[in-house]
Design an enzyme around this catalytic site. Structure first.
Site, PDB file in Angstrom:
ATOM      1  N   GLU A  49       0.714  -1.264   0.179  1.00 57.20           N
ATOM      2  CA  GLU A  49      -0.170  -0.014  -0.160  1.00 57.20           C
ATOM      3  C   GLU A  49       0.833   1.199  -0.136  1.00 57.20           C
ATOM      4  O   GLU A  49       0.421   2.432  -0.644  1.00 57.20           O
ATOM      5  CB  GLU A  49      -1.103   0.098   1.222  1.00 57.20           C
ATOM      6  CG  GLU A  49      -1.920  -1.197   1.180  1.00 57.20           C
ATOM      7  CD  GLU A  49      -2.908  -1.273  -0.178  1.00 57.20           C
ATOM      8  OE1 GLU A  49      -3.350  -0.050  -0.593  1.00 57.20           O
ATOM      9  OE2 GLU A  49      -3.026  -2.362  -0.522  1.00 57.20           O
ATOM     10  N   LEU A  97       1.261  -9.694  -4.609  1.00 55.35           N
ATOM     11  CA  LEU A  97       0.757 -10.444  -3.333  1.00 55.35           C
ATOM     12  C   LEU A  97      -0.531  -9.696  -2.692  1.00 55.35           C
ATOM     13  O   LEU A  97      -1.110 -10.131  -1.921  1.00 55.35           O
ATOM     14  CB  LEU A  97       2.028 -10.257  -2.486  1.00 55.35           C
ATOM     15  CG  LEU A  97       3.162 -11.267  -2.692  1.00 55.35           C
ATOM     16  CD1 LEU A  97       4.280 -10.912  -1.459  1.00 55.35           C
ATOM     17  CD2 LEU A  97       2.843 -12.616  -2.795  1.00 55.35           C
ATOM     18  N   ARG A  98      -0.818  -8.791  -3.430  1.00 54.13           N
ATOM     19  CA  ARG A  98      -1.899  -7.782  -2.828  1.00 54.13           C
ATOM     20  C   ARG A  98      -3.350  -8.764  -2.773  1.00 54.13           C
ATOM     21  O   ARG A  98      -4.048  -8.929  -1.720  1.00 54.13           O
ATOM     22  CB  ARG A  98      -2.066  -6.684  -3.624  1.00 54.13           C
ATOM     23  CG  ARG A  98      -3.322  -5.677  -2.877  1.00 54.13           C
ATOM     24  CD  ARG A  98      -3.276  -4.223  -3.462  1.00 54.13           C
ATOM     25  NE  ARG A  98      -4.161  -3.595  -2.588  1.00 54.13           N
ATOM     26  CZ  ARG A  98      -5.489  -3.502  -2.528  1.00 54.13           C
ATOM     27  NH1 ARG A  98      -6.165  -4.448  -3.162  1.00 54.13           N
ATOM     28  NH2 ARG A  98      -6.119  -2.744  -1.700  1.00 54.13           N
ATOM     29  N   LYS A  99      -3.715  -9.319  -3.877  1.00 53.04           N
ATOM     30  CA  LYS A  99      -4.775 -10.131  -4.038  1.00 53.04           C
ATOM     31  C   LYS A  99      -4.677 -11.302  -3.120  1.00 53.04           C
ATOM     32  O   LYS A  99      -5.734 -11.502  -2.463  1.00 53.04           O
ATOM     33  CB  LYS A  99      -4.946 -10.533  -5.510  1.00 53.04           C
ATOM     34  CG  LYS A  99      -6.382 -11.470  -5.514  1.00 53.04           C
ATOM     35  CD  LYS A  99      -6.656 -11.612  -7.036  1.00 53.04           C
ATOM     36  CE  LYS A  99      -7.969 -12.474  -7.142  1.00 53.04           C
ATOM     37  NZ  LYS A  99      -7.931 -13.736  -6.732  1.00 53.04           N
ATOM     38  N   VAL A 102      -5.301  -9.736   0.495  1.00 53.78           N
ATOM     39  CA  VAL A 102      -6.422  -8.989   0.694  1.00 53.78           C
ATOM     40  C   VAL A 102      -7.520  -9.647   0.461  1.00 53.78           C
ATOM     41  O   VAL A 102      -8.495  -9.652   1.463  1.00 53.78           O
ATOM     42  CB  VAL A 102      -6.362  -7.676  -0.015  1.00 53.78           C
ATOM     43  CG1 VAL A 102      -7.987  -6.949   0.345  1.00 53.78           C
ATOM     44  CG2 VAL A 102      -5.183  -6.887   0.433  1.00 53.78           C
TER      45      VAL A 102
END
Length: 141
Positions: A49, A97-99, A102
């Site tokens: 982020e 890696l966000r998906k 999250v």
């Protein structure tokens, strides 16, 4: 004339040393506990982020081409020289890696130290310094 929201970029960059220290500490003392796993998830998420928020502010402030994805944010600011080229590939891997972090958090392997955690601690500090230098260079020069 550019309008670069230096205040909001600065606030986000100020978070980097703490995120970096958390990642470093976790990597050095990793034993795979649930608490460590959850802390690592949060540190990785905050790293993503922070980088993408700063990237979005740079893109908006310096009127760069529009980004269509998190990976695109990294590519755009990397191409503009906001951070060293050798960090582009690791940062693209990071934002991917966000998906999993999250949306697919229920499948995250909490007992394992993520391979990027160890190197990311230093890479984040380089990103912070590089962005600060980039802003100064672009606004003064």
């Amino acid at each position: 004339m550019y309008y670069v929201n230096r205040e909001q970029i600065g606030v986000r960059l100020q978070a980097i040393p703490a995120i970096s220290e958390a990642l470093r500490s976790l990597a050095e003392q990793w034993s795979g506990t649930l608490i460590e796993g959850l802390a690592q998830e949060r540190a990785l998420h905050l790293a993503i982020e922070t980088i993408t928020d700063v990237g979005s502010y740079l893109i908006d402030g310096f009127i760069m081409r529009d980004a269509s994805s998190y990976e695109d944010i990294i590519e755009i600011i990397g191409e503009e020289g906001a951070f060293p080229k050798e960090l582009q590939e690791p940062f693209i891997a990071l934002v991917k890696l966000r998906k999993p972090l999250v949306q697919d958090y229920y499948d995250w392997q909490r007992a394992e130290l993520h391979p990027q955690s160890r190197e990311l601690a230093e890479q984040l500090l380089v990103f912070k310094t590089s962005v600060e230098q980039y802003i100064e260079r672009e606004l003064i020069g």
